[in-house]
Design a protein around this motif. Structure first.
Motif, PDB file in Angstrom:
ATOM      1  N   THR A 188       0.807  -1.090   0.117  1.00 40.15           N
ATOM      2  CA  THR A 188       0.130   0.091   0.026  1.00 40.15           C
ATOM      3  C   THR A 188       0.819   1.265  -0.028  1.00 40.15           C
ATOM      4  OG1 THR A 188      -1.751  -1.065   1.172  1.00 40.15           O
ATOM      5  CG2 THR A 188      -1.956   1.373   1.243  1.00 40.15           C
ATOM      6  N   LYS A 189       1.954   1.267   0.832  1.00 39.85           N
ATOM      7  CA  LYS A 189       2.541   2.556   0.815  1.00 39.85           C
ATOM      8  C   LYS A 189       3.298   3.115  -0.147  1.00 39.85           C
ATOM      9  CE  LYS A 189       6.928   0.180   2.909  1.00 39.85           C
ATOM     10  NZ  LYS A 189       7.704   0.077   4.142  1.00 39.85           N
ATOM     11  N   TYR A 190       3.505   2.252  -1.119  1.00 42.67           N
ATOM     12  CA  TYR A 190       4.412   2.590  -2.604  1.00 42.67           C
ATOM     13  C   TYR A 190       3.353   2.761  -3.710  1.00 42.67           C
ATOM     14  CZ  TYR A 190       8.506   0.909  -0.118  1.00 42.67           C
ATOM     15  OH  TYR A 190       9.658   0.963   0.685  1.00 42.67           O
ATOM     16  N   ARG A 191       1.907   2.656  -3.492  1.00 40.46           N
ATOM     17  CA  ARG A 191       0.854   2.837  -4.571  1.00 40.46           C
ATOM     18  C   ARG A 191       0.877   3.972  -5.126  1.00 40.46           C
ATOM     19  NH1 ARG A 191      -0.910  -2.187  -4.628  1.00 40.46           N
ATOM     20  NH2 ARG A 191      -1.866  -3.245  -2.698  1.00 40.46           N
ATOM     21  N   VAL A 192       0.852   5.195  -4.292  1.00 41.68           N
ATOM     22  CA  VAL A 192       0.838   6.666  -4.866  1.00 41.68           C
ATOM     23  C   VAL A 192       2.171   6.869  -5.594  1.00 41.68           C
ATOM     24  CG1 VAL A 192       0.774   8.994  -4.180  1.00 41.68           C
ATOM     25  CG2 VAL A 192      -0.631   7.237  -3.180  1.00 41.68           C
ATOM     26  N   LEU A 193       3.302   6.442  -5.017  1.00 48.03           N
ATOM     27  CA  LEU A 193       4.629   6.791  -5.724  1.00 48.03           C
ATOM     28  C   LEU A 193       4.612   6.129  -7.222  1.00 48.03           C
ATOM     29  CD1 LEU A 193       7.554   7.341  -5.875  1.00 48.03           C
ATOM     30  CD2 LEU A 193       8.040   5.546  -4.864  1.00 48.03           C
ATOM     31  N   TYR A 194       3.882   4.917  -7.285  1.00 48.75           N
ATOM     32  CA  TYR A 194       3.964   4.200  -8.616  1.00 48.75           C
ATOM     33  C   TYR A 194       3.045   4.678  -9.497  1.00 48.75           C
ATOM     34  CZ  TYR A 194       2.471   0.664 -11.984  1.00 48.75           C
ATOM     35  OH  TYR A 194       2.091  -0.213 -12.788  1.00 48.75           O
ATOM     36  N   ASP A 195       1.884   5.189  -8.673  1.00 48.94           N
ATOM     37  CA  ASP A 195       0.799   5.992  -9.438  1.00 48.94           C
ATOM     38  C   ASP A 195       1.245   7.181 -10.298  1.00 48.94           C
ATOM     39  OD1 ASP A 195      -1.591   6.376 -10.361  1.00 48.94           O
ATOM     40  OD2 ASP A 195      -2.568   6.617  -8.419  1.00 48.94           O
ATOM     41  N   ASN A 196       1.877   8.053  -9.498  1.00 50.89           N
ATOM     42  CA  ASN A 196       2.494   9.201 -10.083  1.00 50.89           C
ATOM     43  C   ASN A 196       3.475   8.818 -10.981  1.00 50.89           C
ATOM     44  OD1 ASN A 196       1.431  11.838  -8.621  1.00 50.89           O
ATOM     45  ND2 ASN A 196       1.297  10.316  -7.090  1.00 50.89           N
ATOM     46  N   THR A 197       4.423   7.925 -10.934  1.00 50.87           N
ATOM     47  CA  THR A 197       5.371   7.664 -11.765  1.00 50.87           C
ATOM     48  C   THR A 197       4.790   7.259 -13.315  1.00 50.87           C
ATOM     49  OG1 THR A 197       7.027   7.017 -10.024  1.00 50.87           O
ATOM     50  CG2 THR A 197       7.700   6.452 -12.329  1.00 50.87           C
ATOM     51  N   ILE A 198       3.798   6.483 -13.156  1.00 48.51           N
ATOM     52  CA  ILE A 198       3.010   6.117 -14.305  1.00 48.51           C
ATOM     53  C   ILE A 198       2.401   7.471 -15.042  1.00 48.51           C
ATOM     54  CG2 ILE A 198       1.245   4.545 -15.346  1.00 48.51           C
ATOM     55  CD1 ILE A 198       3.774   3.082 -14.658  1.00 48.51           C
ATOM     56  N   SER A 199       1.942   8.083 -14.067  1.00 42.94           N
ATOM     57  CA  SER A 199       1.012   9.130 -14.746  1.00 42.94           C
ATOM     58  C   SER A 199       1.701  10.463 -14.985  1.00 42.94           C
ATOM     59  CB  SER A 199      -0.075   9.692 -13.421  1.00 42.94           C
ATOM     60  OG  SER A 199       0.595  10.261 -12.518  1.00 42.94           O
ATOM     61  N   LEU A 200       3.033  10.519 -15.116  1.00 48.22           N
ATOM     62  CA  LEU A 200       3.681  11.689 -15.430  1.00 48.22           C
ATOM     63  C   LEU A 200       3.297  11.976 -16.873  1.00 48.22           C
ATOM     64  CD1 LEU A 200       5.680  13.976 -15.041  1.00 48.22           C
ATOM     65  CD2 LEU A 200       7.711  12.125 -15.609  1.00 48.22           C
ATOM     66  N   GLY A 201       3.289  11.172 -17.774  1.00 51.99           N
ATOM     67  CA  GLY A 201       2.880  11.315 -19.043  1.00 51.99           C
ATOM     68  C   GLY A 201       1.415  11.570 -19.289  1.00 51.99           C
ATOM     69  N   TYR A 202       0.558  10.904 -18.353  1.00 50.42           N
ATOM     70  CA  TYR A 202      -0.830  11.317 -18.063  1.00 50.42           C
ATOM     71  C   TYR A 202      -0.949  12.534 -17.770  1.00 50.42           C
ATOM     72  CZ  TYR A 202      -5.746  10.734 -17.097  1.00 50.42           C
ATOM     73  OH  TYR A 202      -7.247  11.023 -16.919  1.00 50.42           O
ATOM     74  N   ASP A 203      -0.268  12.953 -17.115  1.00 54.92           N
ATOM     75  CA  ASP A 203      -0.056  14.327 -16.269  1.00 54.92           C
ATOM     76  C   ASP A 203       0.038  15.507 -17.415  1.00 54.92           C
ATOM     77  OD1 ASP A 203      -0.657  13.861 -13.740  1.00 54.92           O
ATOM     78  OD2 ASP A 203       1.226  13.886 -13.083  1.00 54.92           O
ATOM     79  N   VAL A 204       0.942  15.080 -18.292  1.00 53.29           N
ATOM     80  CA  VAL A 204       1.324  16.076 -19.668  1.00 53.29           C
ATOM     81  C   VAL A 204      -0.110  16.229 -20.429  1.00 53.29           C
ATOM     82  CG1 VAL A 204       2.439  16.383 -21.630  1.00 53.29           C
ATOM     83  CG2 VAL A 204       3.524  15.539 -19.597  1.00 53.29           C
ATOM     84  N   TYR A 205      -1.047  14.928 -20.396  1.00 51.44           N
ATOM     85  CA  TYR A 205      -2.097  14.987 -21.330  1.00 51.44           C
ATOM     86  C   TYR A 205      -3.071  15.810 -20.551  1.00 51.44           C
ATOM     87  CZ  TYR A 205      -6.174  13.266 -23.761  1.00 51.44           C
ATOM     88  OH  TYR A 205      -7.301  13.078 -24.596  1.00 51.44           O
ATOM     89  N   THR A 206      -3.289  15.385 -19.221  1.00 48.03           N
ATOM     90  CA  THR A 206      -4.467  16.336 -18.487  1.00 48.03           C
ATOM     91  C   THR A 206      -4.101  17.830 -18.643  1.00 48.03           C
ATOM     92  OG1 THR A 206      -3.199  16.226 -16.404  1.00 48.03           O
ATOM     93  CG2 THR A 206      -4.830  14.412 -16.784  1.00 48.03           C
ATOM     94  N   SER A 207      -2.982  18.309 -18.608  1.00 48.00           N
ATOM     95  CA  SER A 207      -2.728  19.677 -18.529  1.00 48.00           C
ATOM     96  C   SER A 207      -2.992  20.131 -20.063  1.00 48.00           C
ATOM     97  CB  SER A 207      -1.197  20.106 -18.366  1.00 48.00           C
ATOM     98  OG  SER A 207      -0.751  21.303 -18.716  1.00 48.00           O
ATOM     99  N   GLN A 208      -2.821  19.402 -21.014  1.00 44.82           N
ATOM    100  CA  GLN A 208      -3.320  19.542 -22.530  1.00 44.82           C
ATOM    101  C   GLN A 208      -4.546  20.013 -22.559  1.00 44.82           C
ATOM    102  OE1 GLN A 208      -3.184  16.759 -26.020  1.00 44.82           O
ATOM    103  NE2 GLN A 208      -1.406  17.978 -26.198  1.00 44.82           N
ATOM    104  N   VAL A 209      -5.439  18.713 -22.157  1.00 43.53           N
ATOM    105  CA  VAL A 209      -6.977  18.910 -21.918  1.00 43.53           C
ATOM    106  C   VAL A 209      -7.460  20.190 -21.292  1.00 43.53           C
ATOM    107  CG1 VAL A 209      -8.966  17.624 -21.537  1.00 43.53           C
ATOM    108  CG2 VAL A 209      -7.128  16.617 -22.451  1.00 43.53           C
ATOM    109  N   LYS A 210      -7.051  20.214 -20.101  1.00 42.99           N
ATOM    110  CA  LYS A 210      -7.329  21.414 -19.355  1.00 42.99           C
ATOM    111  C   LYS A 210      -7.307  22.686 -20.169  1.00 42.99           C
ATOM    112  CE  LYS A 210      -8.075  24.339 -16.077  1.00 42.99           C
ATOM    113  NZ  LYS A 210      -9.583  24.892 -15.877  1.00 42.99           N
ATOM    114  N   HIS A 211      -5.884  23.080 -20.604  1.00 34.29           N
ATOM    115  CA  HIS A 211      -5.817  24.179 -21.190  1.00 34.29           C
ATOM    116  C   HIS A 211      -5.964  24.473 -22.603  1.00 34.29           C
ATOM    117  CE1 HIS A 211      -3.459  23.880 -17.138  1.00 34.29           C
ATOM    118  NE2 HIS A 211      -4.087  25.145 -17.268  1.00 34.29           N
ATOM    119  N   LYS A 212      -6.781  23.399 -23.300  1.00 33.83           N
ATOM    120  CA  LYS A 212      -7.113  23.459 -24.603  1.00 33.83           C
ATOM    121  C   LYS A 212      -8.299  24.291 -24.814  1.00 33.83           C
ATOM    122  CE  LYS A 212      -7.952  20.727 -28.874  1.00 33.83           C
ATOM    123  NZ  LYS A 212      -8.030  19.748 -29.245  1.00 33.83           N
TER     124      LYS A 212
END
Length: 210
Positions: free
Chosen positions: A173-197
């Motif tokens: 459990t303690k490493y889930r958010v770290l893994y989540d955020n590591t995988i989501s780095l590319g997804y964060d780029v996409y969410t920023s694009q969607v938000k500011h488009k």
């Protein structure tokens, strides 16, 4: 003697390296302990949300969509990352508390709950936290959820099911958010694009002109 001196220098260097490694291990153990885990998860989420937005802005500057970096935009995305980090921290603890085990059935249940319940909550939180900084928070929030929710939710189903199988099956459990955020780095780029488009709004046609 020269060879002996070289050997001792190597040994000393190895000991120093071990000391650094031991110190780093201690820091990691403290950071991911129950006492500090929430702060660690929020810090990770803030950092990677900011990096994702900076990467997206770099691309937008490269493609001439904007002239320079917008620091406020990155800070707003960081705030959104903090909100999401808090939710993820508690969500994974709840899942692991009530669905115990790593069998196929247990992982499948967690995956379905994550996609059907938590993903929509995350998307709404993302838009809601950013709307707080806008001139018409309620109006902008409603508009963006209406126009962009489905886009992000489709992306959630493409990205997260395979990633979360690894998360739920292999990681504590303690490493889930770290893994989540590591995988989501590319997804964060996409969410920023969607938000500011900017959404292109087509005015309704005058029925008299048809």
């Amino acid at each position: 003697m020269q060879a002996l001196g070289l050997t001792w220098r190597r040994i000393a260097s190895n000991l120093r390296s071990l000391g650094v490694a031991t110190g780093a291990r201690k820091v990691v153990n403290v950071a991911f302990s129950d006492k500090y885990l929430l702060y660690t998860n929020v810090t990770i989420s803030i950092t990677l949300s900011s990096i994702g937005d900076i990467m997206e802005q770099t691309y937008e500057i490269y493609t001439k969509e904007q002239d320079k970096y917008n620091a406020k935009r990155t800070m707003h995305m960081a705030f959104s990352g903090a909100a999401v980090g808090v939710l993820c921290h508690h969500w994974y603890k709840i899942l692991d508390k009530f669905i115990i085990g790593k069998t196929f059935d247990m992982v499948a249940k967690k995956l379905l709950l994550d996609q059907l319940i938590f993903s929509p909550i995350m998307i709404v939180t993302f838009f809601g936290s950013l709307a707080l900084f806008e001139k018409d928070p309620v109006g902008n929030f409603k508009e963006e959820v209406r126009d962009k929710f489905v886009t992000l939710y489709h992306a959630e189903w493409l990205v997260w099911p395979p990633a979360q199988i690894i998360n739920f099956y292999f990681l504590p459990t303690k490493y889930r958010v770290l893994y989540d955020n590591t995988i989501s780095l590319g997804y964060d780029v996409y969410t920023s694009q969607v938000k500011h488009k900017k959404t292109i709004k087509i005015p309704p046609q005058d029925s008299k002109s048809s």
